[in-house]
Design a protein around this motif. Structure first.
Motif, PDB file in Angstrom:
ATOM      1  N   MET A 157      38.571  31.359  51.957  1.00 46.54           N
ATOM      2  CA  MET A 157      39.381  32.563  52.183  1.00 46.54           C
ATOM      3  C   MET A 157      40.748  32.336  51.559  1.00 46.54           C
ATOM      4  SD  MET A 157      40.782  34.225  55.756  1.00 46.54           S
ATOM      5  CE  MET A 157      39.242  34.716  56.475  1.00 46.54           C
ATOM      6  N   ASP A 158      41.128  33.241  50.666  1.00 41.81           N
ATOM      7  CA  ASP A 158      42.442  33.165  50.015  1.00 41.81           C
ATOM      8  C   ASP A 158      43.448  33.959  50.851  1.00 41.81           C
ATOM      9  OD1 ASP A 158      44.376  32.666  48.118  1.00 41.81           O
ATOM     10  OD2 ASP A 158      43.507  33.950  46.557  1.00 41.81           O
ATOM     11  N   HIS A 159      44.718  33.727  50.645  1.00 37.66           N
ATOM     12  CA  HIS A 159      45.798  34.512  51.271  1.00 37.66           C
ATOM     13  C   HIS A 159      46.687  34.947  50.125  1.00 37.66           C
ATOM     14  CE1 HIS A 159      44.136  32.064  54.471  1.00 37.66           C
ATOM     15  NE2 HIS A 159      44.741  32.813  55.374  1.00 37.66           N
ATOM     16  N   LYS A 160      46.448  36.172  49.626  1.00 35.06           N
ATOM     17  CA  LYS A 160      47.060  36.569  48.353  1.00 35.06           C
ATOM     18  C   LYS A 160      48.497  37.064  48.488  1.00 35.06           C
ATOM     19  CE  LYS A 160      43.310  37.319  45.242  1.00 35.06           C
ATOM     20  NZ  LYS A 160      41.970  37.841  45.268  1.00 35.06           N
ATOM     21  N   ARG A 161      48.838  37.651  49.654  1.00 39.91           N
ATOM     22  CA  ARG A 161      50.181  38.232  49.771  1.00 39.91           C
ATOM     23  C   ARG A 161      51.225  37.151  49.999  1.00 39.91           C
ATOM     24  NH1 ARG A 161      50.756  43.537  50.746  1.00 39.91           N
ATOM     25  NH2 ARG A 161      48.847  44.726  50.440  1.00 39.91           N
TER      26      ARG A 161
ATOM     27  N   THR B  94      50.269  37.569  45.129  1.00 45.49           N
ATOM     28  CA  THR B  94      50.623  36.354  44.381  1.00 45.49           C
ATOM     29  C   THR B  94      49.340  35.772  43.802  1.00 45.49           C
ATOM     30  OG1 THR B  94      50.162  34.832  46.195  1.00 45.49           O
ATOM     31  CG2 THR B  94      52.354  35.865  46.169  1.00 45.49           C
ATOM     32  N   GLY B  95      49.461  34.631  43.175  1.00 45.44           N
ATOM     33  CA  GLY B  95      48.267  33.913  42.727  1.00 45.44           C
ATOM     34  C   GLY B  95      47.488  33.338  43.906  1.00 45.44           C
ATOM     35  N   GLY B  96      48.082  33.340  45.110  1.00 43.78           N
ATOM     36  CA  GLY B  96      47.431  32.778  46.312  1.00 43.78           C
ATOM     37  C   GLY B  96      48.403  31.830  47.007  1.00 43.78           C
TER      38      GLY B  96
ATOM     39  N   ILE C 122      34.176  42.516  44.423  1.00 44.34           N
ATOM     40  CA  ILE C 122      35.497  43.053  44.101  1.00 44.34           C
ATOM     41  C   ILE C 122      35.876  42.597  42.699  1.00 44.34           C
ATOM     42  CG2 ILE C 122      37.968  42.777  44.649  1.00 44.34           C
ATOM     43  CD1 ILE C 122      36.773  44.660  46.550  1.00 44.34           C
ATOM     44  N   GLU C 123      35.583  41.346  42.399  1.00 44.20           N
ATOM     45  CA  GLU C 123      35.870  40.838  41.051  1.00 44.20           C
ATOM     46  C   GLU C 123      35.040  39.605  40.771  1.00 44.20           C
ATOM     47  OE1 GLU C 123      39.599  38.926  40.316  1.00 44.20           O
ATOM     48  OE2 GLU C 123      39.622  37.935  42.264  1.00 44.20           O
ATOM     49  N   TYR C 124      34.817  39.380  39.462  1.00 47.70           N
ATOM     50  CA  TYR C 124      34.257  38.109  39.002  1.00 47.70           C
ATOM     51  C   TYR C 124      35.380  37.359  38.302  1.00 47.70           C
ATOM     52  CZ  TYR C 124      29.458  40.179  38.978  1.00 47.70           C
ATOM     53  OH  TYR C 124      28.255  40.759  39.283  1.00 47.70           O
ATOM     54  N   ASN C 125      35.423  36.046  38.474  1.00 41.65           N
ATOM     55  CA  ASN C 125      36.267  35.222  37.617  1.00 41.65           C
ATOM     56  C   ASN C 125      35.361  34.219  36.921  1.00 41.65           C
ATOM     57  OD1 ASN C 125      38.708  36.454  38.299  1.00 41.65           O
ATOM     58  ND2 ASN C 125      38.930  35.187  40.114  1.00 41.65           N
ATOM     59  N   CYS C 126      35.731  33.838  35.702  1.00 45.09           N
ATOM     60  CA  CYS C 126      34.842  32.987  34.901  1.00 45.09           C
ATOM     61  C   CYS C 126      35.179  31.514  35.091  1.00 45.09           C
ATOM     62  CB  CYS C 126      34.945  33.378  33.433  1.00 45.09           C
ATOM     63  SG  CYS C 126      36.582  33.108  32.714  1.00 45.09           S
ATOM     64  N   ARG C 127      35.762  31.158  36.235  1.00 39.25           N
ATOM     65  CA  ARG C 127      36.390  29.839  36.413  1.00 39.25           C
ATOM     66  C   ARG C 127      36.556  29.533  37.895  1.00 39.25           C
ATOM     67  NH1 ARG C 127      40.901  31.778  38.670  1.00 39.25           N
ATOM     68  NH2 ARG C 127      41.222  33.954  38.194  1.00 39.25           N
ATOM     69  N   PHE C 128      36.975  28.295  38.165  1.00 39.71           N
ATOM     70  CA  PHE C 128      37.352  27.919  39.536  1.00 39.71           C
ATOM     71  C   PHE C 128      38.563  28.749  39.955  1.00 39.71           C
ATOM     72  CE2 PHE C 128      35.301  23.922  38.251  1.00 39.71           C
ATOM     73  CZ  PHE C 128      34.618  23.567  39.399  1.00 39.71           C
ATOM     74  N   GLY C 129      38.605  29.181  41.216  1.00 37.38           N
ATOM     75  CA  GLY C 129      39.763  29.910  41.733  1.00 37.38           C
ATOM     76  C   GLY C 129      40.869  28.943  42.124  1.00 37.38           C
ATOM     77  N   ASP C 130      42.070  29.464  42.166  1.00 36.15           N
ATOM     78  CA  ASP C 130      43.206  28.649  42.562  1.00 36.15           C
ATOM     79  C   ASP C 130      44.044  29.465  43.540  1.00 36.15           C
ATOM     80  OD1 ASP C 130      45.005  26.625  42.702  1.00 36.15           O
ATOM     81  OD2 ASP C 130      45.779  26.828  40.673  1.00 36.15           O
ATOM     82  N   PRO C 131      44.231  29.071  44.794  1.00 33.89           N
ATOM     83  CA  PRO C 131      44.007  27.728  45.347  1.00 33.89           C
ATOM     84  C   PRO C 131      42.659  27.477  46.037  1.00 33.89           C
ATOM     85  CG  PRO C 131      45.430  29.014  46.830  1.00 33.89           C
ATOM     86  CD  PRO C 131      45.017  29.920  45.726  1.00 33.89           C
ATOM     87  N   GLU C 132      41.635  28.288  45.802  1.00 37.32           N
ATOM     88  CA  GLU C 132      40.337  28.028  46.451  1.00 37.32           C
ATOM     89  C   GLU C 132      39.820  26.615  46.142  1.00 37.32           C
ATOM     90  OE1 GLU C 132      41.128  30.852  44.960  1.00 37.32           O
ATOM     91  OE2 GLU C 132      40.215  32.583  45.945  1.00 37.32           O
ATOM     92  N   THR C 133      39.951  26.213  44.871  1.00 34.24           N
ATOM     93  CA  THR C 133      39.439  24.900  44.451  1.00 34.24           C
ATOM     94  C   THR C 133      40.063  23.767  45.260  1.00 34.24           C
ATOM     95  OG1 THR C 133      39.209  25.838  42.270  1.00 34.24           O
ATOM     96  CG2 THR C 133      39.169  23.441  42.386  1.00 34.24           C
TER      97      THR C 133
ATOM     98  N   LEU D 283      31.216  30.206  38.260  1.00 38.22           N
ATOM     99  CA  LEU D 283      31.391  31.659  38.370  1.00 38.22           C
ATOM    100  C   LEU D 283      31.939  31.955  39.759  1.00 38.22           C
ATOM    101  CD1 LEU D 283      31.097  34.466  37.143  1.00 38.22           C
ATOM    102  CD2 LEU D 283      28.663  34.410  37.678  1.00 38.22           C
ATOM    103  N   TYR D 284      33.034  32.690  39.774  1.00 31.82           N
ATOM    104  CA  TYR D 284      33.750  32.983  41.035  1.00 31.82           C
ATOM    105  C   TYR D 284      33.399  34.402  41.438  1.00 31.82           C
ATOM    106  CZ  TYR D 284      38.200  34.177  43.535  1.00 31.82           C
ATOM    107  OH  TYR D 284      39.166  34.618  44.411  1.00 31.82           O
ATOM    108  N   PHE D 285      32.851  34.546  42.635  1.00 34.48           N
ATOM    109  CA  PHE D 285      32.539  35.870  43.165  1.00 34.48           C
ATOM    110  C   PHE D 285      33.606  36.222  44.204  1.00 34.48           C
ATOM    111  CE2 PHE D 285      28.561  33.941  41.854  1.00 34.48           C
ATOM    112  CZ  PHE D 285      27.909  34.967  41.186  1.00 34.48           C
TER     113      PHE D 285
END
Ligand code: AMP
Ligand code: GLY
Length: 430
Positions: free
Chosen positions: A211-215, A225-227, A282-293, A268-270
């Motif tokens: 779970m990211d916290h984007k705000r 933000t980026g997270g 909601i979105e695909y990313n073609c990479r590891f997420g940050d800060p999820e990783t 692949l990031y779902f």
């Protein structure tokens, strides 16, 4: 074995620390890395978008394997360029990275292959977009087609907001050329889940959910933000939902990319929203997420390099991808003012961390032999524990030990996840 990791943020630091656990890896270069990553890899001052510089470096230094982590080089064809000179890579080629590089591409892919997502319209003409804005459902989400540092999404609550969003993206070009074409999509509600998945184009191995916290501020207020922090696993993502996502989203996406002649190999990031009608992309990313990783990799029990090599070789089905049963929390320490204006260059002091803790540096430089801050997000303070509440407390203890003058962090990372986990436990949902 000599490895090269393209990128220079907290995600890359987490990847490098995880790769270093493999004893066959003798040397890791980070391009460009950062002042904090320099403690774990040899940083080389070549930017992540300098494809010619990256390939020349790989050739000169006889790199055995490359990991291309950020979206920009992937979309620009960094993997294609490295493969062309015989360097095996982890990461999708440009023709597959488009799944993140163009929202129009990804939305059309989902529509064509019946992958659940928000309904949408595409516009490249501002007149037509403004006309649609007069009768579209409200709220509506306006998204720039191309890459925009994760900021190209505006949620519009009123028709006036929609008009303003369209003018700023399509006329004033606040996101550059990325906003010449826009997607206007249905506003969905529900808990969000990030699922990163390894795939070699044949099988898909989802990692532990997060779970990211984007705000920027507590209680999900302030700018996107980026997270600002992450927790794993995500308590909303039950076993039943995971099975449903595999069936209706993950496998169909891999098959769709293959059918389009754009086989995706890499991470692949779902980005999912669990709506009352079921999970939606909601979105695909073609990479590891940050800060999820930064919370996912510390929980990985299997060897990261072995998995990355299997993704490249197409042998992921025979490869172990297991995660520990614990929980992890990452608290981002940022420069006050981020994602707006902020100051950098302040001396940065890091506390000692235990075996099950880490500091992944995102924005720092070495100046006159001293580590100083060098970005909006400065670092992620991470802890792994048996329970989520212990992981949160321990991550905050690490973050509190970090010192720099304008340090800012959210104080509520993980609280929503904790509340959801408690409610679920009380109701015996899972
Ligand atoms: P993205 O950059 O596509 O991940 O979007 C950033 C954030 O905007 C997401 O994490 C969601 O919180 C929100 N968002 C994006 N698309 C939608 C949508 N269709 N409905 C509601 N919120 C959305
Ligand atoms: N944390 C969101 C992303 O990496 O896109």
């Amino acid at each position: 074995m000599k490895l090269m990791v393209v990128g220079g943020g907290g995600r890359e630091h987490a990847i490098i620390k995880s790769l270093k656990k493999n004893p066959d890896i003798t040397e890791i270069f980070a391009l460009p890395g950062n002042g904090g990553i320099a403690a774990d890899a040899v940083c080389v001052n070549i930017g992540a978008k300098d494809i010619d510089g990256i390939t020349a470096f790989a050739k000169e230094n006889k790199i055995d394997f490359a990991v291309v982590a950020p979206d920009d080089p992937l979309v620009l064809g960094c993997v294609d360029a490295l493969e062309a000179i015989g360097v095996p890579c982890f990461g999708p080629r440009a023709n597959a990275a488009i799944i993140e590089g163009s929202k129009v591409f990804s939305k059309n892919l989902m529509k064509k292959y019946h992958i659940p997502t928000a309904s949408y319209e595409v516009f490249d003409d501002i007149g037509a977009a403004l006309a649609y804005a007069e009768h579209c459902p409200i709220p509506i989400v306006v998204k720039a087609d191309g890459l925009a540092l994760g900021k190209g999404v505006l949620i519009c609550e009123t028709r006036e907001d929609v008009r303003a969003a369209l003018h700023s993206m399509m006329e004033d070009k606040i996101f550059g050329a990325s906003g010449c074409t826009v997607v206007m999509e249905e506003f969905l509600t529900g808990p969000e889940v990030s699922v990163l998945a390894f795939t070699d184009g044949n099988v898909v191995r989802p990692m532990i959910s997060s779970m990211d916290h984007k705000r920027a501020h507590d209680h999900d207020e302030g700018l996107n933000t980026g997270g600002m922090g992450t927790v794993a696993p995500n308590p909303y993502y039950t076993k039943e939902i995971a099975e449903l996502c595999m069936e209706t989203i993950f496998l169909p996406t891999i098959a769709a990319m293959n059918a389009e002649g754009r086989t995706f190999r890499g991470c692949l990031y779902f980005g999912l929203m669990l709506t009352k009608d079921g999970p939606r992309v909601i979105e695909y990313n073609c990479r590891f997420g940050d800060p999820e990783t930064q919370v996912v990799l510390p929980l990985l029990k299997s060897d990261l390099f072995t998995i990355m090599k299997a993704v490249h070789d197409g042998t992921l089905s025979d490869t172990d991808v297991t995660f520990s049963d614990g929980a992890a929390c990452c608290v981002v320490c940022a420069s006050d003012g981020y994602p707006g204006k902020y100051e950098t260059g302040y001396p940065l002091t890091l506390p000692k961390t235990a075996e099950d803790e880490a500091i992944y540096v995102a924005g720092a430089k070495i100046k006159d032999g001293m580590l100083v801050t060098g970005g909006g997000r400065v670092l992620g303070a991470v802890a792994v524990r048996d329970t989520l509440s212990d992981a949160i407390a321990a991550a905050y203890a690490v973050a509190d030990g970090v010192q720099f003058e304008n340090k800012y962090m959210r104080r509520d990372i993980g609280q929503r996840a904790l509340a959801a986990a408690n409610v679920a436990a009380a109701n015996k949902i899972y």
